[in-house]
Design a protein around this motif. Structure first.
Motif, short mmCIF file in Angstrom:
data_model
loop_
_atom_site.label_atom_id
_atom_site.label_comp_id
_atom_site.label_asym_id
_atom_site.label_seq_id
_atom_site.Cartn_x
_atom_site.Cartn_y
_atom_site.Cartn_z
N ARG A 111 2.28 -3.53 -2.34
CA ARG A 111 2.49 -3.93 -3.73
C ARG A 111 1.15 -3.96 -4.45
O ARG A 111 0.14 -4.37 -3.87
CB ARG A 111 3.18 -5.30 -3.80
CG ARG A 111 4.68 -5.17 -3.49
CD ARG A 111 5.33 -6.50 -3.46
NE ARG A 111 5.22 -6.92 -2.06
CZ ARG A 111 5.67 -8.04 -1.57
NH1 ARG A 111 6.25 -8.92 -2.34
NH2 ARG A 111 5.54 -8.31 -0.29
N ALA A 113 -1.02 -4.68 -8.32
CA ALA A 113 -0.98 -5.38 -9.60
C ALA A 113 -2.31 -5.21 -10.32
O ALA A 113 -3.32 -4.90 -9.70
CB ALA A 113 -0.72 -6.87 -9.38
N ASP A 137 3.24 -2.88 -9.65
CA ASP A 137 4.37 -3.78 -9.52
C ASP A 137 4.34 -4.89 -10.56
O ASP A 137 5.39 -5.39 -10.96
CB ASP A 137 4.43 -4.37 -8.10
CG ASP A 137 4.72 -3.28 -7.09
OD1 ASP A 137 5.85 -2.76 -7.10
OD2 ASP A 137 3.81 -2.94 -6.31
N CYS A 138 3.15 -5.26 -11.00
CA CYS A 138 3.07 -6.23 -12.10
C CYS A 138 1.73 -6.11 -12.81
O CYS A 138 0.75 -5.65 -12.24
CB CYS A 138 3.34 -7.65 -11.62
SG CYS A 138 1.98 -8.48 -10.82
N THR A 140 -0.75 -8.58 -15.20
CA THR A 140 -1.01 -9.95 -15.63
C THR A 140 -2.27 -9.93 -16.48
O THR A 140 -3.35 -9.62 -15.99
CB THR A 140 -1.20 -10.88 -14.40
OG1 THR A 140 -0.05 -10.78 -13.56
CG2 THR A 140 -1.40 -12.32 -14.84
N CYS A 158 0.10 -14.13 -11.16
CA CYS A 158 0.15 -12.79 -10.58
C CYS A 158 0.77 -12.82 -9.19
O CYS A 158 1.64 -12.01 -8.87
CB CYS A 158 -1.25 -12.19 -10.54
SG CYS A 158 -1.30 -10.47 -9.99
N LYS A 161 4.53 -13.29 -9.45
CA LYS A 161 5.20 -12.05 -9.84
C LYS A 161 5.29 -11.07 -8.66
O LYS A 161 6.27 -10.36 -8.51
CB LYS A 161 4.45 -11.37 -10.98
CG LYS A 161 4.58 -12.01 -12.33
CD LYS A 161 3.81 -11.13 -13.32
CE LYS A 161 3.58 -11.72 -14.65
NZ LYS A 161 2.77 -10.82 -15.51
N LEU A 162 4.24 -11.03 -7.84
CA LEU A 162 4.21 -10.13 -6.69
C LEU A 162 5.03 -10.67 -5.51
O LEU A 162 5.30 -9.93 -4.57
CB LEU A 162 2.77 -9.90 -6.22
CG LEU A 162 1.93 -8.97 -7.05
CD1 LEU A 162 0.47 -9.02 -6.60
CD2 LEU A 162 2.45 -7.54 -6.98
#
Length: 175
Positions: A111, A113, A137-138, A140, A158, A161-162
């Protein structure tokens, strides 16, 4: 001869000076030229209130007015628009090695970010025009949360979210 294999569940990238190349002298000269000052006079004013801008405590209008005042200049809407454009573009050049690594990590199932101190104007510019950014994946950004690194809240957001613990993530920053 101990061999350790460490594979984080997630890799979190800072944006500035990590996924993108640093601002150039030409970028800073272009910004300073809008205010009709030399870069040495411009730089302290540019960074003085940057955290507030990154946290969205200042709008682009109020931030650039503060920068101009710090450089003992006054500016209007047209100059502010130019400053926002030049500033955004100055942070919009990719670091191809890091961008490709981020892409490959995600393709390998890690993943990924972005976690960055960034004002809304630059975030909007990137989301609209940085087609070179790989999927993450995200995302922030400090401007969305009202807090900047190193405040623990931005990191926790963060990680949440992950859906990983801090011990399962690797964070890459330029500082």
């Amino acid at each position: 001869n101990l061999k350790l294999k460490i594979r984080p569940e997630a890799v979190i990238f800072d944006y500035g000076n990590v996924l993108c190349a640093p601002q150039t002298e030409a970028d800073l000269e272009a910004l300073a030229a809008v205010l009709k000052v030399n870069p040495a006079e411009f730089l302290p004013a540019y960074w003085r209130r940057r955290i507030e801008y990154d946290e969205a405590a200042l709008t682009a209008q109020s931030y650039w007015q503060a920068v101009a005042a710090g450089a003992q200049r006054s500016i209007g809407d047209a100059e502010i628009e130019r400053l926002v454009r030049i500033d955004s573009e100055s942070w919009g050049r990719p670091d191809p090695v890091m961008v490709e690594w981020a892409r490959k990590l995600r393709e390998a199932g890690v993943r990924t970010a972005v976690l960055s101190n960034m004002p809304a104007a630059i975030r909007e510019f990137l989301l609209d025009s940085a087609g070179w950014m790989p999927p993450f994946d995200c995302l922030t950004f400090s401007c969305d949360l009202g807090v900047c690194k190193p405040d623990p809240a931005i990191y926790q957001q963060c990680l949440t979210k992950l859906e990983v613990a801090a011990s399962e993530a690797l964070f890459l920053d330029d500082r």
